[in-house]
Scaffold this motif. Structure first.
Motif, PDB file in Angstrom:
ATOM      1  N   ASP A 138     -10.414   4.265  -2.107  1.00 44.60           N
ATOM      2  CA  ASP A 138      -9.267   4.909  -2.742  1.00 44.60           C
ATOM      3  C   ASP A 138      -9.701   6.279  -3.232  1.00 44.60           C
ATOM      4  O   ASP A 138     -10.802   6.437  -3.768  1.00 44.60           O
ATOM      5  CB  ASP A 138      -8.752   4.070  -3.921  1.00 44.60           C
ATOM      6  CG  ASP A 138      -7.987   2.835  -3.470  1.00 44.60           C
ATOM      7  OD1 ASP A 138      -7.473   2.841  -2.336  1.00 44.60           O
ATOM      8  OD2 ASP A 138      -7.904   1.868  -4.256  1.00 44.60           O
ATOM      9  N   THR A 215      -3.430   2.943   4.035  1.00 44.25           N
ATOM     10  CA  THR A 215      -3.506   1.870   3.031  1.00 44.25           C
ATOM     11  C   THR A 215      -4.175   2.339   1.751  1.00 44.25           C
ATOM     12  O   THR A 215      -4.248   1.588   0.786  1.00 44.25           O
ATOM     13  CB  THR A 215      -4.305   0.681   3.585  1.00 44.25           C
ATOM     14  OG1 THR A 215      -5.634   1.117   3.922  1.00 44.25           O
ATOM     15  CG2 THR A 215      -3.636   0.095   4.821  1.00 44.25           C
ATOM     16  N   ARG A 216      -4.665   3.566   1.726  1.00 43.22           N
ATOM     17  CA  ARG A 216      -5.406   4.071   0.567  1.00 43.22           C
ATOM     18  C   ARG A 216      -4.445   4.674  -0.458  1.00 43.22           C
ATOM     19  O   ARG A 216      -3.474   5.337  -0.100  1.00 43.22           O
ATOM     20  CB  ARG A 216      -6.417   5.135   1.003  1.00 43.22           C
ATOM     21  CG  ARG A 216      -7.454   4.618   1.975  1.00 43.22           C
ATOM     22  CD  ARG A 216      -8.186   5.774   2.646  1.00 43.22           C
ATOM     23  NE  ARG A 216      -9.037   6.488   1.699  1.00 43.22           N
ATOM     24  CZ  ARG A 216      -9.555   7.694   1.964  1.00 43.22           C
ATOM     25  NH1 ARG A 216      -9.282   8.306   3.120  1.00 43.22           N
ATOM     26  NH2 ARG A 216     -10.324   8.288   1.075  1.00 43.22           N
ATOM     27  N   ILE A 217      -4.755   4.435  -1.723  1.00 39.09           N
ATOM     28  CA  ILE A 217      -3.969   5.013  -2.803  1.00 39.09           C
ATOM     29  C   ILE A 217      -4.815   6.064  -3.512  1.00 39.09           C
ATOM     30  O   ILE A 217      -6.005   6.226  -3.223  1.00 39.09           O
ATOM     31  CB  ILE A 217      -3.497   3.943  -3.803  1.00 39.09           C
ATOM     32  CG1 ILE A 217      -4.702   3.316  -4.525  1.00 39.09           C
ATOM     33  CG2 ILE A 217      -2.671   2.869  -3.099  1.00 39.09           C
ATOM     34  CD1 ILE A 217      -4.328   2.424  -5.687  1.00 39.09           C
ATOM     35  N   PRO A 245       2.152   6.458  -4.169  1.00 39.90           N
ATOM     36  CA  PRO A 245       1.190   5.397  -4.525  1.00 39.90           C
ATOM     37  C   PRO A 245       0.002   5.985  -5.295  1.00 39.90           C
ATOM     38  O   PRO A 245      -1.087   6.180  -4.759  1.00 39.90           O
ATOM     39  CB  PRO A 245       0.762   4.840  -3.165  1.00 39.90           C
ATOM     40  CG  PRO A 245       0.911   6.006  -2.224  1.00 39.90           C
ATOM     41  CD  PRO A 245       2.066   6.815  -2.732  1.00 39.90           C
ATOM     42  N   ALA A 301      -2.978  -0.527  -9.352  1.00 43.81           N
ATOM     43  CA  ALA A 301      -3.396  -0.363  -7.960  1.00 43.81           C
ATOM     44  C   ALA A 301      -2.601  -1.295  -7.043  1.00 43.81           C
ATOM     45  O   ALA A 301      -2.145  -0.897  -5.962  1.00 43.81           O
ATOM     46  CB  ALA A 301      -4.892  -0.637  -7.828  1.00 43.81           C
ATOM     47  N   ASN A 302      -2.432  -2.542  -7.466  1.00 43.32           N
ATOM     48  CA  ASN A 302      -1.638  -3.486  -6.670  1.00 43.32           C
ATOM     49  C   ASN A 302      -0.190  -3.022  -6.561  1.00 43.32           C
ATOM     50  O   ASN A 302       0.449  -3.166  -5.511  1.00 43.32           O
ATOM     51  CB  ASN A 302      -1.699  -4.880  -7.294  1.00 43.32           C
ATOM     52  CG  ASN A 302      -3.070  -5.517  -7.150  1.00 43.32           C
ATOM     53  OD1 ASN A 302      -3.888  -5.082  -6.332  1.00 43.32           O
ATOM     54  ND2 ASN A 302      -3.335  -6.534  -7.950  1.00 43.32           N
ATOM     55  N   ARG A 305      -0.099  -0.162  -4.085  1.00 46.83           N
ATOM     56  CA  ARG A 305      -0.382  -0.616  -2.721  1.00 46.83           C
ATOM     57  C   ARG A 305       0.786  -1.396  -2.124  1.00 46.83           C
ATOM     58  O   ARG A 305       0.923  -1.491  -0.907  1.00 46.83           O
ATOM     59  CB  ARG A 305      -1.639  -1.486  -2.727  1.00 46.83           C
ATOM     60  CG  ARG A 305      -2.719  -0.991  -1.761  1.00 46.83           C
ATOM     61  CD  ARG A 305      -3.953  -1.869  -1.824  1.00 46.83           C
ATOM     62  NE  ARG A 305      -4.754  -1.591  -2.991  1.00 46.83           N
ATOM     63  CZ  ARG A 305      -5.574  -0.557  -3.109  1.00 46.83           C
ATOM     64  NH1 ARG A 305      -5.687   0.308  -2.124  1.00 46.83           N
ATOM     65  NH2 ARG A 305      -6.292  -0.371  -4.196  1.00 46.83           N
ATOM     66  N   SER A 306       1.646  -1.930  -2.981  1.00 46.97           N
ATOM     67  CA  SER A 306       2.801  -2.691  -2.487  1.00 46.97           C
ATOM     68  C   SER A 306       4.067  -1.825  -2.407  1.00 46.97           C
ATOM     69  O   SER A 306       5.178  -2.357  -2.297  1.00 46.97           O
ATOM     70  CB  SER A 306       3.061  -3.893  -3.409  1.00 46.97           C
ATOM     71  OG  SER A 306       3.421  -3.456  -4.709  1.00 46.97           O
ATOM     72  N   ASN A 307       3.869  -0.498  -2.482  1.00 47.97           N
ATOM     73  CA  ASN A 307       4.987   0.457  -2.405  1.00 47.97           C
ATOM     74  C   ASN A 307       5.980   0.289  -3.552  1.00 47.97           C
ATOM     75  O   ASN A 307       7.162   0.600  -3.419  1.00 47.97           O
ATOM     76  CB  ASN A 307       5.722   0.343  -1.063  1.00 47.97           C
ATOM     77  CG  ASN A 307       4.885   0.871   0.087  1.00 47.97           C
ATOM     78  OD1 ASN A 307       4.343   1.974   0.012  1.00 47.97           O
ATOM     79  ND2 ASN A 307       4.768   0.075   1.148  1.00 47.97           N
TER      80      ASN A 307
END
Length: 433
Positions: A138, A215-217, A245, A301-302, A305-307
């Motif tokens: 990340d 997939t990286r935030i 994100p 972070a979750n 990552r889940s938009n």
């Protein structure tokens, strides 16, 4: 239109005179310290909403204080991240390494080996615990007191010291102030001395990651004083509008270099509450509670990552030492504040938690401190082979003109040649500094 005095003042008018409010800290040098005005909530009492909840559901948590570790050194409540003992010991080791690193680099600055240094004593959890809650790739956009992120990500100590000394081993070739690191390999964006510039950069990077379907935030860190900068508010606007994100970490350590947090708005409400005006999720966390910081960062972070959108986290902590080696905090705040800070010390709290679990003891802790100090000492000696401040071991003079253009343009070639000529005239061969 209401009548006004001809001279533009309230004199001779029955209207009340206006007065300007200027924030004033509660304690100055010599004052007794009493932190009873700070509401310290019960560990474990704060609800943990679903990570995909509406941002408005986090509103109560922007005024509360998420805490996990209690006075009994046990973890409490729904925010307990339930980390295993090995992870906790690894976190504690990172804490010890940062303290050992800070101590030696501070001493090196006082010895004239570098011009500048900034310690993070008391704030280690806000960087290390938070970094451990993120994925290793990340992208992080730090401020200037997050050396713990690099250490947690395994960046070589020698490379950090080379940069601090601006020597011939410095990968940044002496172009950055000491402690303003950069590491593409460790997804660590270049630190800037210009306050809050990293916040819109983090949001923009996060937007780009979302555009690419990556997939990286992104996560960024900023001091509470820097939230008064326009860049911070631009970042929050873009993060909200585009559902970026990103995690915006506000490290509220109570003091800028000489002004207290009231000048950034702390007298009116919490810094976490700023999230409400932008319609993004907000959390306020005990920044000296390593488990609470980890849990809050992992939650954010979750969510990213889940938009489900960005999160603003206020880490409520305290700057235990000077702002930098250029600062004397005794000139503007009481010397007893650090001793009286009600949230304690993050290293000590984590150590006591591990001891309570039966997974640590004082002898092992003392041995770890010694080992970390020796490792930093060895890295320092290795880095000093590449030079220290003002001892002539640096990158070739011409490199100051390079690395901006693929092909150096003619006018820079001329400037480089002129600068090199003037240097050779002033310091003939064998007499260069």
């Amino acid at each position: 239109m209401a009548d006004r005095p001809a001279n533009g003042t309230a004199q001779g008018s029955n209207k009340p005179a206006l007065s300007l409010h200027v924030p004033e800290p509660k304690y100055r040098p010599g004052d007794e310290v009493d932190f009873s005005h700070i509401a310290i909530t019960k560990p474990g009492a704060q609800p943990r909403p679903d990570e995909a909840c509406e941002a408005s559901e986090t509103a109560p948590l922007t005024l509360d204080l998420i805490r996990v570790l209690g006075d009994d050194n046990q973890a409490h409540g729904p925010w307990d991240p339930k980390l295993d003992a090995d992870t906790l010991r690894q976190m504690l080791h990172h804490f010890a390494m940062v303290r050992a690193f800070d101590a030696r680099m501070y001493r090196g600055q006082r010895q004239g080996k570098t011009s500048f240094y900034m310690k993070c004593t008391g704030e280690e959890a806000t960087s290390i615990s938070a970094a451990m809650a993120l994925a290793s790739d990340d992208m992080v956009f730090p401020s200037y007191r997050q050396q713990g992120i690099l250490i947690a990500r395994g960046y070589p100590l020698v490379e950090m010291i080379n940069q601090i000394y601006s020597n011939r081993g410095d990968k940044l070739k002496g172009r950055q102030l000491p402690i303003m690191y950069s590491s593409r390999e460790n997804s660590f964006f270049s630190i800037s001395g210009n306050l809050a510039t990293q916040t819109p950069q983090a949001v923009g990077w996060a937007m780009a990651s979302a555009i690419k379907g990556d997939t990286r935030i992104a996560a960024t860190w900023v001091g509470e004083g820097s939230t008064a900068e326009g860049d911070f508010h631009s970042a929050c606007t873009f993060a909200a509008v585009y559902n970026a994100p990103v995690i915006i970490n506000v490290v509220n350590n109570q003091w800028a270099i000489s002004s207290f947090s009231g000048f950034a708005g702390a007298e009116r409400t919490t810094f976490a509450a700023r999230a409400l005006g932008y319609g993004i999720a907000g959390l306020r966390v005990d920044g000296n509670d390593p488990l609470a910081v980890y849990a809050a960062e992992r939650w954010a972070a979750n969510r990213a990552r889940s938009n489900s959108g960005p999160t603003l986290i206020e880490h409520f902590t305290y700057r235990a030492e000077g702002h930098s080696t250029s600062d004397d905090p005794g000139a503007y705040r009481s010397a007893h504040e650090g001793e009286e800070w009600p949230l304690g010390d993050p290293v000590n709290r984590l150590k006591k938690h591990l001891i309570e679990l039966g997974e640590w003891d004082e002898d092992r802790h003392a041995a770890m401190d010694i080992a970390c100090a020796e490792e930093v000492k060895a890295a320092t000696k290795e880095a000093e082979k590449n030079g220290i401040l003002g001892h002539g071991l640096h990158h070739p003079f011409h490199t100051m003109f390079e690395d901006v253009f693929e092909t150096l343009p003619w006018h820079l070639e001329e400037q480089a040649a002129q600068a090199i000529h003037e240097r050779e005239v002033k310091w003939p061969e064998g007499k260069k500094p």
